[in-house]
Design a protein around this motif. Structure first.
Motif, PDB file in Angstrom:
ATOM      1  N   SER A  79       0.679  -1.303   0.667  1.00 38.77           N
ATOM      2  CA  SER A  79      -0.225   0.283   0.291  1.00 38.77           C
ATOM      3  C   SER A  79       0.834   1.488  -0.251  1.00 38.77           C
ATOM      4  CB  SER A  79      -0.931   0.008   1.031  1.00 38.77           C
ATOM      5  OG  SER A  79      -2.064   1.490   1.056  1.00 38.77           O
ATOM      6  N   ASN A 133     -10.226  -6.183   6.494  1.00 42.55           N
ATOM      7  CA  ASN A 133     -10.039  -5.137   5.988  1.00 42.55           C
ATOM      8  C   ASN A 133      -9.064  -4.491   6.198  1.00 42.55           C
ATOM      9  OD1 ASN A 133     -11.311  -1.928   5.602  1.00 42.55           O
ATOM     10  ND2 ASN A 133     -12.489  -1.883   6.847  1.00 42.55           N
ATOM     11  N   ASN A 135      -7.950  -1.449   5.096  1.00 44.16           N
ATOM     12  CA  ASN A 135      -8.556  -0.478   5.578  1.00 44.16           C
ATOM     13  C   ASN A 135      -7.729  -0.270   6.790  1.00 44.16           C
ATOM     14  OD1 ASN A 135      -8.908   1.270   2.554  1.00 44.16           O
ATOM     15  ND2 ASN A 135     -11.429   1.032   3.476  1.00 44.16           N
ATOM     16  N   GLU A 136      -8.089  -1.444   7.697  1.00 45.34           N
ATOM     17  CA  GLU A 136      -7.573  -1.079   8.316  1.00 45.34           C
ATOM     18  C   GLU A 136      -6.017  -2.133   8.836  1.00 45.34           C
ATOM     19  OE1 GLU A 136      -8.710  -0.280  11.963  1.00 45.34           O
ATOM     20  OE2 GLU A 136     -10.330   0.436  10.756  1.00 45.34           O
ATOM     21  N   GLU A 138      -3.429  -0.394   6.781  1.00 48.32           N
ATOM     22  CA  GLU A 138      -3.181   0.601   6.223  1.00 48.32           C
ATOM     23  C   GLU A 138      -2.977   2.167   7.566  1.00 48.32           C
ATOM     24  OE1 GLU A 138      -4.837   1.061   1.672  1.00 48.32           O
ATOM     25  OE2 GLU A 138      -5.660   1.741   3.049  1.00 48.32           O
ATOM     26  N   LYS A 139      -3.950   1.312   7.940  1.00 44.02           N
ATOM     27  CA  LYS A 139      -3.658   2.335  10.143  1.00 44.02           C
ATOM     28  C   LYS A 139      -2.821   1.645  10.670  1.00 44.02           C
ATOM     29  CE  LYS A 139      -8.926   3.952   8.910  1.00 44.02           C
ATOM     30  NZ  LYS A 139     -10.428   3.887   9.907  1.00 44.02           N
TER      31      LYS A 139
END
Length: 265
Positions: A79, A133, A135-136, A138-139
């Motif tokens: 990412s 997920n 997105n999680e 990437e966090k």
């Protein structure tokens, strides 16, 4: 002296003509499914038992292991690389349009951007298959395990896996059978097939007990099965929730091809 005459009463009697056949309880192709292991790992929790009725999306068990952590790490790195190459691609694309950078430099970053995107999308697909997920990730929020869920509602077959077992895509997992999708497969001889039509009533008897239940002919085949030397036909079971047929159970069937009432004294 008076003569007497005996008179007999006339009654109606139902006459049926049937085609007798053998068969078995089968299931439609969409009525059986198997859960999959998208990421290898160790079974950390088992949430169900053999023979249990499960709902679509219900958690069957949880998987943990270094493979899961490695996937999330690779996804996070992919990412970051994609974001970096995307920004550089957009920058050089603008400069290329203004003829400030060479075509060679632009094509180079374009290739790097396409490669980074392909790698990230591949990792994303793996994560999605495990219900993770992206997105999680990437966090920086990694998961220590993922859940394997039932693809359909139905009855769980023989669950052979154990806690602590290592599993992968080749691991044998139990089938989930949707009982409502059971049907009767009947073998009809070619000499009788012209009398069999869709919509006809079928009386079915299981070989292991005395129950007789009703079905309706839905599909009449036209090709001889070389294993049975007969033509495969399929009937839908009526009131299947009350009947509770056994999958793969052997049956005898009577297809009612004619019904009429006759008068008898």
């Amino acid at each position: 002296e008076t003569d007497s005459m005996a008179t007999g009463s006339i009654s109606k009697q139902l006459f049926t003509k049937v085609v007798k056949c053998q068969g078995m309880v089968d299931i439609r192709p969409g009525g059986v499914a198997v859960a999959r292991i998208p990421i290898p790992g160790t079974v950390s929790q088992i949430r169900v038992n053999s023979g249990q009725l499960v709902a679509k999306g219900q958690v069957l068990f949880e998987i943990t292991g270094k493979e899961l952590i490695e996937l999330q790490k690779n996804t996070a790195e992919a990412s970051l690389l994609l974001k970096k190459t995307s920004a550089e691609f957009k920058r050089l694309q603008s400069l290329y349009k203004e003829e400030i950078v060479s075509e060679k430099d632009f094509q180079q970053i374009k290739s790097e951007y396409a490669s980074a995107r392909a790698v990230f999308e591949a990792y994303k697909l793996q994560c999605n298959a495990a219900g993770i997920n992206v997105n999680e990730i990437e966090k920086g929020n990694y998961k220590g395990s993922y859940e394997v869920k039932s693809p359909i509602s139905g009855e769980l077959g023989n669950l052979k896996i154990k806690l602590g077992a290592w599993v992968n895509e080749q691991t044998e997992l139990p089938e989930i059978t949707d009982i409502s999708q059971l049907q009767i497969q009947l073998s009809v001889f070619a000499s009788d097939i012209n009398n069999v039509k869709s919509g006809q009533e079928v009386k079915v008897k299981m070989s292991h007990d005395d129950r007789i239940f009703k079905a309706e002919m839905k599909y009449v085949g036209s090709v001889i099965n070389v294993k049975t030397n007969a033509i495969d036909c399929y009937a839908t079971i009526r009131n299947i929730s009350d009947t509770k047929p056994v999958r793969y159970g052997v049956v005898t069937g009577e297809i009612i091809i004619q019904k009429k009432q006759i008068l008898r004294k």
